[in-house]
Design a protein around this motif. Structure first.
Motif, PDB file in Angstrom:
ATOM      1  N   ASP A 188       0.822  -1.195   0.000  1.00  0.00           N
ATOM      2  CA  ASP A 188       0.000   0.000   0.000  1.00  0.00           C
ATOM      3  C   ASP A 188       0.866   1.259   0.000  1.00  0.00           C
ATOM      4  O   ASP A 188       1.903   1.327   0.664  1.00  0.00           O
ATOM      5  CB  ASP A 188      -0.916   0.005   1.223  1.00  0.00           C
ATOM      6  CG  ASP A 188      -1.991   1.082   1.163  1.00  0.00           C
ATOM      7  OD1 ASP A 188      -2.447   1.383   0.046  1.00  0.00           O
ATOM      8  OD2 ASP A 188      -2.347   1.623   2.229  1.00  0.00           O
ATOM      9  N   LEU A 210      -4.643  -1.608  -1.766  1.00  0.00           N
ATOM     10  CA  LEU A 210      -3.272  -1.439  -2.257  1.00  0.00           C
ATOM     11  C   LEU A 210      -3.257  -0.252  -3.222  1.00  0.00           C
ATOM     12  O   LEU A 210      -3.506  -0.395  -4.411  1.00  0.00           O
ATOM     13  CB  LEU A 210      -2.785  -2.720  -2.938  1.00  0.00           C
ATOM     14  CG  LEU A 210      -2.629  -3.947  -2.035  1.00  0.00           C
ATOM     15  CD1 LEU A 210      -2.345  -5.190  -2.857  1.00  0.00           C
ATOM     16  CD2 LEU A 210      -1.530  -3.726  -0.999  1.00  0.00           C
ATOM     17  N   ARG A 211      -2.970   0.925  -2.649  1.00  0.00           N
ATOM     18  CA  ARG A 211      -3.026   2.168  -3.401  1.00  0.00           C
ATOM     19  C   ARG A 211      -1.646   2.591  -3.871  1.00  0.00           C
ATOM     20  O   ARG A 211      -0.634   2.281  -3.231  1.00  0.00           O
ATOM     21  CB  ARG A 211      -3.624   3.279  -2.517  1.00  0.00           C
ATOM     22  CG  ARG A 211      -5.028   3.012  -2.004  1.00  0.00           C
ATOM     23  CD  ARG A 211      -5.371   3.921  -0.839  1.00  0.00           C
ATOM     24  NE  ARG A 211      -4.559   3.575   0.340  1.00  0.00           N
ATOM     25  CZ  ARG A 211      -4.566   4.275   1.482  1.00  0.00           C
ATOM     26  NH1 ARG A 211      -5.350   5.348   1.595  1.00  0.00           N
ATOM     27  NH2 ARG A 211      -3.823   3.898   2.498  1.00  0.00           N
TER      28      ARG A 211
END
Length: 217
Positions: A188, A210-211
């Protein structure tokens, strides 16, 4: 066969080459370079190498770590591994012969296409060892993902595959080009996507868990 420092000329005009080829300096001119059906090792460490390179149907290893290769590089039907890094550059297209090939790119500039619409590459790793990978051309993957490591990727051409940030890095997309696939990260808030002008992503960018770290427009 090993060519040491100095200006070397190796003219291979027919037949096949089986074994190890090591070019460690100077300039090598190849009329044609064809490896045989065995598992061959080809290493180019410095100087200029000119001419078409064709790897046979064995599980070949091709390593280019310095100087400039001006050639079309084509693999055979076997599972080949191509390692291009440490400032070794290539001007020419990379085409695979249908095997489960792995292309590992570190500090390098590739001026040409990788794969084609009818010749999709199995696995592409870029930014290896902290080296910035620059690709000026179209990338054709088979959907199993381009993996980006800490050196990052400058992509000046369309990228036809999904992308996964394996480490903190930047993917810079050149003006007027597209990424045709999803862009994901395995951690992330990892990975930066930068647009150098107008560009398009035809796919998802990260997800809720999960950016990406950032998207710079």
């Amino acid at each position: 066969m090993e060519l040491g420092a100095g200006v070397n000329v190796a003219n291979i005009t027919g037949g096949t080459f089986a074994g190890k080829f090591n070019a460690t300096g100077g300039s090598v001119t190849l009329t044609s370079f064809v490896t045989g059906a065995g598992a061959d090792t080809v290493t180019h460490q410095a100087g200029a190498l000119n001419g078409n390179i064709n790897l046979g149907d064995g599980a070949n290893i091709f390593t280019h770590t310095g100087g400039l290769i001006t050639a079309a590089l084509t693999t055979g039907a076997g599972a080949d591994t191509l390692n291009i890094n440490s400032g070794g550059n290539l001007t020419g297209n990379i085409l695979t012969g249908g095997g489960n090939d792995i292309i590992n790119l570190g500090l390098t500039t590739i001026t040409g296409n990788i794969g084609s619409a009818g010749d999709l590459v199995e696995e592409i790793n870029v930014g290896i060892g902290g080296g910035l990978t620059t690709i000026t051309g179209t990338v054709w993957g088979d959907g199993t993902t381009v993996h980006i490591f800490s050196g990052g990727l400058n992509q000046d051409g369309n990228l036809n595959d999904s992308v996964l940030f394996e480490e903190e890095a930047t993917l810079n997309l050149g003006a007027g080009f597209s990424i045709n696939g999803d862009i994901d990260t395995d951690t992330d808030l990892q990975g930066t996507l930068t647009f150098d002008g107008t560009g398009t992503v035809n796919g998802d960018t990260g997800d809720a868990l999960l950016r990406l770290k950032a998207i710079d427009l």
